[in-house]
Design a protein around this motif. Structure first.
Motif, PDB file in Angstrom:
ATOM      1  N   PHE A 362       0.459  -1.046  -0.283  1.00  9.58           N
ATOM      2  CA  PHE A 362      -0.220   0.032   0.033  1.00  9.58           C
ATOM      3  C   PHE A 362       0.655   0.703   0.305  1.00  9.58           C
ATOM      4  CE2 PHE A 362      -4.519  -0.403  -0.019  1.00  9.58           C
ATOM      5  CZ  PHE A 362      -4.674  -2.144  -0.184  1.00  9.58           C
ATOM      6  N   GLY A 365       1.508   2.644  -3.337  1.00 14.71           N
ATOM      7  CA  GLY A 365       0.274   3.431  -4.321  1.00 14.71           C
ATOM      8  C   GLY A 365       0.084   2.739  -5.699  1.00 14.71           C
ATOM      9  N   PRO A 366      -0.866   3.630  -5.594  1.00 12.97           N
ATOM     10  CA  PRO A 366      -2.927   2.706  -6.137  1.00 12.97           C
ATOM     11  C   PRO A 366      -1.947   1.188  -7.075  1.00 12.97           C
ATOM     12  CG  PRO A 366      -2.450   4.542  -6.816  1.00 12.97           C
ATOM     13  CD  PRO A 366      -1.146   4.939  -5.146  1.00 12.97           C
ATOM     14  N   GLU A 367      -0.548   2.212  -7.979  1.00 11.62           N
ATOM     15  CA  GLU A 367      -0.550   1.424  -9.589  1.00 11.62           C
ATOM     16  C   GLU A 367      -0.688  -0.089  -8.781  1.00 11.62           C
ATOM     17  OE1 GLU A 367       2.740   0.758 -12.910  1.00 11.62           O
ATOM     18  OE2 GLU A 367       2.995   2.097 -10.623  1.00 11.62           O
ATOM     19  N   TYR A 368      -0.115  -0.318  -7.902  1.00 10.78           N
ATOM     20  CA  TYR A 368       0.736  -1.300  -6.884  1.00 10.78           C
ATOM     21  C   TYR A 368      -0.658  -2.404  -5.647  1.00 10.78           C
ATOM     22  CZ  TYR A 368       5.229  -1.470  -9.021  1.00 10.78           C
ATOM     23  OH  TYR A 368       6.349  -0.954 -10.353  1.00 10.78           O
ATOM     24  N   SER A 369      -1.143  -1.528  -5.258  1.00 11.07           N
ATOM     25  CA  SER A 369      -1.827  -1.407  -4.033  1.00 11.07           C
ATOM     26  C   SER A 369      -3.198  -1.591  -4.892  1.00 11.07           C
ATOM     27  CB  SER A 369      -2.005  -0.919  -3.501  1.00 11.07           C
ATOM     28  OG  SER A 369      -2.378   1.075  -3.640  1.00 11.07           O
ATOM     29  N   GLU A 370      -3.689  -1.423  -6.012  1.00 12.30           N
ATOM     30  CA  GLU A 370      -4.956  -1.589  -6.890  1.00 12.30           C
ATOM     31  C   GLU A 370      -4.876  -2.731  -7.529  1.00 12.30           C
ATOM     32  OE1 GLU A 370      -6.397   2.371  -8.109  1.00 12.30           O
ATOM     33  OE2 GLU A 370      -6.202   3.009  -5.201  1.00 12.30           O
ATOM     34  N   SER A 371      -3.741  -3.412  -7.863  1.00 10.45           N
ATOM     35  CA  SER A 371      -3.385  -4.515  -9.216  1.00 10.45           C
ATOM     36  C   SER A 371      -2.917  -5.842  -7.769  1.00 10.45           C
ATOM     37  CB  SER A 371      -3.537  -4.094  -9.939  1.00 10.45           C
ATOM     38  OG  SER A 371      -1.173  -4.011  -9.735  1.00 10.45           O
ATOM     39  N   ASN A 399      -7.228  -7.209  -2.809  1.00  5.73           N
ATOM     40  CA  ASN A 399      -7.239  -7.619  -5.087  1.00  5.73           C
ATOM     41  C   ASN A 399      -7.921  -9.137  -5.107  1.00  5.73           C
ATOM     42  OD1 ASN A 399      -6.987  -4.639  -5.217  1.00  5.73           O
ATOM     43  ND2 ASN A 399      -4.492  -5.124  -4.655  1.00  5.73           N
TER      44      ASN A 399
END
Lengths: 565, 493
Positions: A362, A365-371, A399
């Protein structure tokens, strides 16, 4: 190539025929007293229908040499029509993937240890007075005392009449009431929801948020499990599909905790080995991960990456940087991440700190934490609790595709629920006494005492082992084991091979027979070709551990001397 | 696949690694109606009620699952006293606890590593518990010997059943292992077989003869199955779940002969062995009958039988205690079994301790004996009464016919559904009895499991209901079902 495939299913297949495996153990003296069975067990002739049931796959054929060796055994009983009647279920007609399962932590060496204990209790003379089982991370068996608060609440939950007993502190009672209120009929004897008791999942989520500095955690993503093993096997099961080139491959570290290889063998998945760097304190190396996945892509479909941090059996604690690298790698290679974090409180070395994969994910950032898809595992069996017998644990899934999650929920429902006493215990672990509560001081005192003793034992183990010529030992930064490398003289290697044993199995077996110390050979966890190790827990009480380490030292020197020309 | 992989070069690829399309296909086929969609809806309704939503009922009654304590059954005092003592041994100094409870706790703790139920046990279970189980079986079976080495403690009976099925699965195509299960069945079996990718072979119980097992039907099923798979095992649930029948001794003998003739491994699910209510019915274990049939059978037929702490008079489901006994298993296969169970380390130790108490309860000269007998008898007598009441009540409702609940914990009545209701269900994409049960849940707050979740003859419809609610509540449940059923029939006539 030979190193990378040491523990590949193909090689396991071959190894399972060697006497070091369970098949060999089953022929040992241990089984001779099981009279009668052998005579009717030989599958000399299968009925026509079941001959085709022998899997046409090579797995079975690789084992057929064993069958041949049994053909000279006594004739089995004749059936009515005069034809031999084999068992319905024989080694040749059983599930071939089960045969490939190996689990060294409770393997032949432990069976021999149990026999020795029995012989000792029967008064047979041995060169030692007791068997010390340093093979498994079983804290209470090694004399660690349970945390008072936990056991008080469990007693209250078991027998709620005790809630009227004023010998129990108020906070223990409150905790018990809260747990019972979320049980059907206010009883731990009721089934819980399959995903686990709601209030416990909520407490787990709060714990994770606190641990990870506020990164949010949704209780809907928490599944309570029967120990961490159950969660790990369930996740692997979800991931396995495809045949041949498309068969799911799962990356595991070598050395590894053999639950992983056992589960992959049973599920028929492809085990992809990546090697930890022993020279660099068993660290994980991205180049090595890349090599492993690239090679694997030529023959299977890599879909998941398993990481154990702090490491079992290797005791390393991963740096934040390393975890970031792993996450990037998983994202790039499209791998489902499985983080085995059951030793998260067991960090001893200075400058080392536990970082959860979730937190690092997390923070990237979102590029990783959302995928990036992640499952992380925890348990009541390790850390300062060591409550292995309760089989408590949880996993958090991040996820995960909603449809897959629904399938996961359905799958766990078939087994109804994780044991409720284990769920109750998990609740106490994630929600221990708070400052100001009556049990707080006692709890902190007990926890600290256990963790500082472990830290001291970690250091002691490393120190003593490194004084032995021919034993080299990385610092035990965390977890509960030391995994030193041992040099085994060529003559001993030869003798082991003649006996059909792995050299480190030969070494550990001799140590057991001569000193009563039960360790697990490195070959049970996997190791680079030509290197030898053993795993030893650091759990015995400090005085006993000192004696144990000195015995190991003496044995090693004697062994080395005996086999040096 | 390769396309997705190509995306690697141009930044992070889209889509999940694990999707419905790319997950284990066997897992997708698993179904377990006892905790299926209807139960999920029940949970939602409970939540809505708590949030103050208006419903035609004030509480959801979950009669879907055999969960005795959740239905208000009280734990047996002695069992819980010993468990508390094991959890917190300081209580051994407390003179509120009877001596026999303390002795039992000391004995269990003495068999645990470090005298703690927090230590792992041996993988097949604590040695002294396995000995106690063997002695219990010997006593139950009139002296037929039982070897503790043949006892494996398990995480509830489900765990052991799945493990045994797992051992048995091999082969491909026409060589694939087939396993015979009754229809109706307890859906653990179909779920496990789907998960393992084995072939499910259905044999139908005879509803007209009180759900009895018919040898001709077994023969038909196995003969048909041999054309496309390799039948290797037969599973029997006695007393029956969901159907509540208790098998006669003669029937068990026939099944054993059949298993021998057809070369099948026998799996006997006997978790309801204390739950026999009907006059003239008696529980006979497969093991006992097998050994009474003489060495021709007792030395050849392979048998695994299963028991649990979850049912009978204990109803301690949450502890996940259980065991299996294996008979005539090939020693090499047994070594593989021992290895396989070692991977999961051990069954939960509190469940093992509880099982020990179940197989070794207070004896007549011990202080807890009186209370124990009183509590056990009360539970079993209440269950017998509820079994009777349920059968009688359902048979007064036009369109519902119900076999007597001879044993176990469920009734599985047949319901006749009007054609219009069947059409309506199909319109909604539901199986007709699922539609019926869903409506019952929405309108009366009663959660049952549709017969389709257990399997039933085509064109027949059923539901499973537990007989566990307290008698007063059970009466209300039965009344509500009656009212609903009459209304439902009228609506669609």
């Amino acid at each position: 190539m030979s190193a990378t495939s040491l523990l590949s299913p193909r090689n396991l297949r071959l190894l399972s025929g060697a006497p070091r495996g369970f098949l060999g153990a089953s022929r040992g003296p241990h089984h001779h007293h099981q009279s009668g069975g052998r005579s009717s067990s030989s599958p000399l002739t299968c009925p026509p229908s079941s001959s085709s049931s022998v899997s046409p796959s090579t797995m079975c054929r690789a084992l057929s040499s064993l069958t041949t060796s049994r053909r000279g055994l006594p004739k089995e009983k004749m059936s009515e029509n005069g034809l031999p009647r084999p068992k319905v279920l024989t080694l040749d007609t059983m599930n071939p993937t089960v045969k490939m399962v190996e689990y060294a932590v409770r393997g032949p060496i432990v069976q021999r240890a149990v026999e020795l204990e029995k012989e000792l209790s029967e008064g047979i003379e041995k060169p030692f007075a007791e068997v010390i089982k340093a093979n498994i991370g079983d804290a209470h068996a090694m004399g660690q005392q349970p945390i008072t608060f936990f056991r008080q609440v469990l007693a209250l939950c078991s027998y709620p009449e005790l809630l009227n007993d004023n010998t129990f502190p108020e906070d223990a009672k409150n905790r018990a009431r809260r747990i019972l209120q979320s049980c059907g009929g206010f009883s731990m004897g009721a089934y819980s929801p399959s995903q686990g008791i709601d209030s416990v999942r909520l407490d787990v989520a709060n714990y994770i948020e606190r641990r990870d500095g506020g990164v949010p955690c949704d209780p809907e993503n928490i599944y309570l499990t029967t120990g961490a093993s159950d969660g790990i096997v369930t996740m692997l099961k979800l991931l396995v599909c495809g045949q041949g080139m498309d068969c799911t491959g799962v990356m595991i570290s070598i050395p590894q905790y053999p639950l992983y290889s056992a589960a992959l063998a049973e599920l028929g998945a492809v085990q992809i080995n990546y090697y930890l760097n022993e020279e660099n304190c068993w660290s994980m190396d991205i180049h090595e991960l890349q090599r492993a996945v690239n090679e694997a892509r030529q023959h299977c479909h890599p879909r998941a990456l398993c990481v154990i941090n702090p490491g079992n059996p290797t005791g390393q604690v991963q740096s934040r940087q390393c975890i970031e690298d792993v996450i990037r790698f998983a994202a790039k290679e499209r791998l489902f991440l499985m983080a085995d974090e059951v030793y998260q409180d067991n960090v001893y070395a200075e400058g080392c700190q536990f970082h959860s994969f979730k937190k690092v994910l997390f923070e990237m950032g979102p590029e990783y934490s959302e995928s990036v898809e992640l499952a992380s595992f925890h348990s009541t069996s390790k850390c300062y609790m060591g409550e292995c017998g309760f089989r408590g644990g949880y996993m958090e899934v991040i996820n995960m595709d909603d449809d897959v999650k629904a399938q996961l929920t359905k799958l766990v429902s078939v087994r109804l629920c994780a044991p409720v006493p284990g769920q109750a215990l998990m609740d106490l672990v994630v929600n221990p006494p708070q400052p100001g509560e009556p049990s707080y001081n006692c709890f902190i005192k007990e926890r600290t005492a256990t963790l500082s003793a472990l830290a001291e034992k970690a250091k002691l183990t490393e120190q003593i082992l490194n004084t032995v010529p021919g034993i080299r030992c990385n610092p035990v930064q965390g977890a509960m084991y030391s995994f030193p490398s041992i040099s085994i003289p060529e003559k001993a290697v030869q003798e082991a091979l003649e006996k059909g044993q792995q050299p480190d199995m030969f070494y550990c077996m001799k140590m057991l027979e001569e000193t009563g110390i039960c360790l697990v050979p490195g070959s049970g966890f996997g190791q680079k070709d030509g290197t030898y190790h053993f795993r030893m827990t650091i759990l015995p009480p400090i005085d006993k551990l000192t004696i144990l380490l000195n015995k190991v030292k003496t044995f090693h020197q004697k062994f080395t001397q005996q086999y040096s020309s | 696949m390769s396309q997705q992989h190509a995306a690697v070069n141009g930044g992070l690829p889209n889509g999940k690694v694990l999707t419905l399309e790319s997950m284990n296909p066997n897992v997708k086929k698993v179904e377990y109606a006892v905790r299926g969609p209807i139960v999920q809806r029940a949970v939602q309704l409970e939540k809505e009620l708590r949030e103050g939503a208006k419903k035609p009922f004030t509480e959801v009654i979950r009669a879907n699952i055999g969960d005795a304590h959740a239905m208000g059954q009280k734990p047996i005092t002695f069992l819980r006293q010993v468990l508390a003592l094991c959890a917190y041994p300081d209580l051994l100094e407390d003179n509120k606890f009877p001596e026999d409870a303390k002795q039992r706790a000391r004995r269990i703790l003495g068999a645990c590593g470090g005298q703690s139920i927090g230590a792992y046990s041996a993988s097949p279970g604590i040695e002294c518990v396995r000995q106690d189980v063997a002695r219990y079986i010997e006593k139950r079976d009139g002296g037929i010997p039982s070897n503790p080495d043949n006892i494996y403690l398990s995480t509830g009976a489900s765990d052991a059943i799945v493990t045994m099925l797992k051992l048995m699965i091999c082969g491909e195509g026409a060589g694939r292992t087939g396993v015979m299960i009754s229809i109706p069945q307890y859906p653990l079996y179909s779920a496990a077989l789907a998960d393992l990718g084995a072939v499910q072979i259905n044999y139908y119980l005879d509803e007209d003869k009180c759900w009895s097992l018919d040898l001709k039907e077994l023969k038909r099923a196995v003969d048909e199955a041999r054309k496309h798979c390799n039948p290797r095992a037969i599973c029997i649930i006695n007393p029956g779940n969901p159907t509540g029948q208790v098998q006669s001794r003669e029937c068990i003998e026939e099944v054993i002969r059949f298993a021998k003739e057809e070369h099948l491994f026998l799996m006997a699910d006997e978790v309801y062995q204390d739950n026999v209510y009907a006059d003239g019915c008696k529980f006979h274990s497969f093991k006992k009958v097998l050994f009474e049939m003489g060495p021709e059978y007792s030395s050849t037929v392979e048998l695994a039988s299963f028991h649990s702490t979850s049912k009978c008079y204990m109803g301690e489901c949450g502890f996940r205690g259980g065991y299996m006994e294996i008979i005539n298993m090939d020693p090499e296969v047994k070594a593989q079994l021992t290895k396989l169970v070692s991977v999961r380390l051990c069954p939960p130790v509190p469940g093992q301790a509880l099982l020990d108490l179940v197989v070794n309860p207070p004896q007549s000269d011990e202080p807890s004996h009186g209370t124990f007998i009183k509590e056990r008898s009360a539970v079993l007598a209440a269950l017998a009464e509820k079994a009777r009441m349920t059968g009688e009540m359902f048979n007064t409702i036009p369109g519902i016919t119900c076999n007597p609940v001879q044993g176990a914990m469920y009734t599985f009545p047949r319901i006749s559904l009007p054609q219009k209701a069947i059409d309506k269900a199909k319109e909604e994409g539901k199986v007709p009895d699922m539609y019926y049960c869903m409506r019952l849940l929405e309108e009366e707050g009663i959660c049952l499991v549709p017969g389709s979740g257990f399997g039933q003859r085509e064109g027949t419809y059923h539901f499973r209901m537990t007989i566990l609610p307290p008698a007063e509540k059970l009466k209300i449940v039965l009344e509500k079902i009656k009212t609903f059923h009459l209304r439902f029939i009228k609506e669609f006539s």
